[in-house]
Design an enzyme around this catalytic site. Sequence first.
Site, PDB file in Angstrom:
ATOM      1  N   SER A  25     -44.710  22.859  -0.206  1.00 24.06           N
ATOM      2  CA  SER A  25     -44.169  21.589  -0.698  1.00 24.06           C
ATOM      3  C   SER A  25     -43.198  20.943   0.293  1.00 24.06           C
ATOM      4  O   SER A  25     -42.363  21.613   0.900  1.00 24.06           O
ATOM      5  CB  SER A  25     -43.445  21.839  -2.019  1.00 24.06           C
ATOM      6  N   ASN A  73     -33.286  21.242   7.301  1.00 22.26           N
ATOM      7  CA  ASN A  73     -33.535  19.922   6.704  1.00 22.26           C
ATOM      8  C   ASN A  73     -32.656  19.695   5.498  1.00 22.26           C
ATOM      9  O   ASN A  73     -32.306  20.625   4.777  1.00 22.26           O
ATOM     10  CB  ASN A  73     -35.022  19.759   6.352  1.00 22.26           C
ATOM     11  N   ILE A  75     -33.521  16.772   3.384  1.00 23.64           N
ATOM     12  CA  ILE A  75     -34.244  15.567   2.946  1.00 23.64           C
ATOM     13  C   ILE A  75     -33.685  15.085   1.597  1.00 23.64           C
ATOM     14  O   ILE A  75     -33.538  13.884   1.376  1.00 23.64           O
ATOM     15  CB  ILE A  75     -35.772  15.845   2.828  1.00 23.64           C
ATOM     16  N   GLY A  76     -33.399  16.020   0.713  1.00 21.35           N
ATOM     17  CA  GLY A  76     -32.842  15.621  -0.588  1.00 21.35           C
ATOM     18  C   GLY A  76     -33.878  15.077  -1.539  1.00 21.35           C
ATOM     19  O   GLY A  76     -33.614  14.164  -2.326  1.00 21.35           O
ATOM     20  N   LEU A  77     -35.092  15.661  -1.461  1.00 21.16           N
ATOM     21  CA  LEU A  77     -36.149  15.339  -2.431  1.00 21.16           C
ATOM     22  C   LEU A  77     -36.502  13.856  -2.506  1.00 21.16           C
ATOM     23  O   LEU A  77     -36.661  13.302  -3.592  1.00 21.16           O
ATOM     24  CB  LEU A  77     -35.770  15.866  -3.826  1.00 21.16           C
ATOM     25  N   ASN A 103     -45.276  20.140  -7.215  1.00 17.05           N
ATOM     26  CA  ASN A 103     -43.970  20.805  -7.153  1.00 17.05           C
ATOM     27  C   ASN A 103     -42.965  19.910  -7.873  1.00 17.05           C
ATOM     28  O   ASN A 103     -42.837  18.729  -7.544  1.00 17.05           O
ATOM     29  CB  ASN A 103     -43.620  20.989  -5.668  1.00 17.05           C
ATOM     30  N   CYS A 134     -32.914  23.931  -7.167  1.00 14.46           N
ATOM     31  CA  CYS A 134     -32.145  22.701  -7.390  1.00 14.46           C
ATOM     32  C   CYS A 134     -30.841  23.001  -8.115  1.00 14.46           C
ATOM     33  O   CYS A 134     -30.778  23.911  -8.943  1.00 14.46           O
ATOM     34  CB  CYS A 134     -32.955  21.742  -8.256  1.00 14.46           C
TER      35      CYS A 134
END
Length: 307
Positions: A25, A73, A75-77, A103, A134
């Site tokens: 993912s 990374n 990215i923060g979803l 995901n 998370c």
Amino acid sequence: MNLSVQLAPEHPAGLSLANPVMTASGTFGYGTEYSHLFDIQRLGAIVCKGTTLKPREGNPQPRLAETASGLLNSIGLQNIGVKALIKEKAPLWASWRVPVIINIAGETIDDYIQLAGELDGIAGVSAIEVNISCPNIKAGGAEFGANPESAAEVTASVKAATSLPVLVKLTPNTADIAKVATAVAEAGADAISLINTLKGMVIDTGKRRPLLGNISGGLSGPAIKPVALYMVYEVAGGVAVPVIGCGGITTASDAIEFIMAGASAIQIGTASFTNPRAPLDILEGIEQFLEKEGVKDITELIGVARC
Ligand SMILES: Cc1cc2nc3c(=O)[nH]c(=O)nc-3n(C[C@H](O)[C@H](O)[C@H](O)COP(=O)(O)O)c2cc1C
């Protein structure tokens, strides 16, 4: 030779893959981004990027930093949200041969329940992978997957909200991953994937500040492979459900190590950034290995290195 694997043997619909090579993912978009580069239908499964209830812009830049043999990374979803995914992406997936796994990520148990409910019965969606790395905002931001109780609670809640097979993806950022795995399996997970990224940081010495906009990030790539491999070995020894190995897999030989440690399937993440064909190259390398070794069925190799 037989390369097929079953990832949800206890589930009424099952989750049968033509081969054990999956994408990880967040590293393979929605699959569509790679379809002009190689025949993605040959893969075992595609896991799409982390999906939340509402669209997300992600964390401030910079969000990527290369490290020794790895990638950090934050990215923060960043993603389009579940409603757009169902409307814009799922209809195409429904025409694909390769199964697509969604995901999901949430900040509360209720987020996960709603996400699982929205995805239930959508053509083109073959299973759910629950990202429990998370922060749980009701528990002061500790990761859901950091302790067995909250990991089990998310798992049971998602299972109750969907008829799809449920994979639960573990975080390595916990004191005892085997205990979390056992709790998740007891709560009904059809399979367990591991590992997600390890927390880390980089400092920009010129600026005297953390390099990433989010201060910390998740470490992936070859640097984490031995850690991931040992965690897979540990977890596979403690649970009866299939285990999916992930973390630094770059070559077919890496993939075979994970299978021998007890993984029924493997996921390719960061390797796709340096070689977009990595999942296919790894699949072909596994086929060559089986041929060379005279192995007729990939399942004969699962866990053979276990002592
Ligand atoms: C840029 C990037 C984005 C990611 N996004 C997600 C995500 O949305 N959900 C998730 O569960 N894991 C996410 N991951 C973790 C990967 O799926 C994988 O677990 C991890 O990178 C370790 O595998 P690798 O070393 O092969 O990359 C992401 C990893 C990277 C590098």
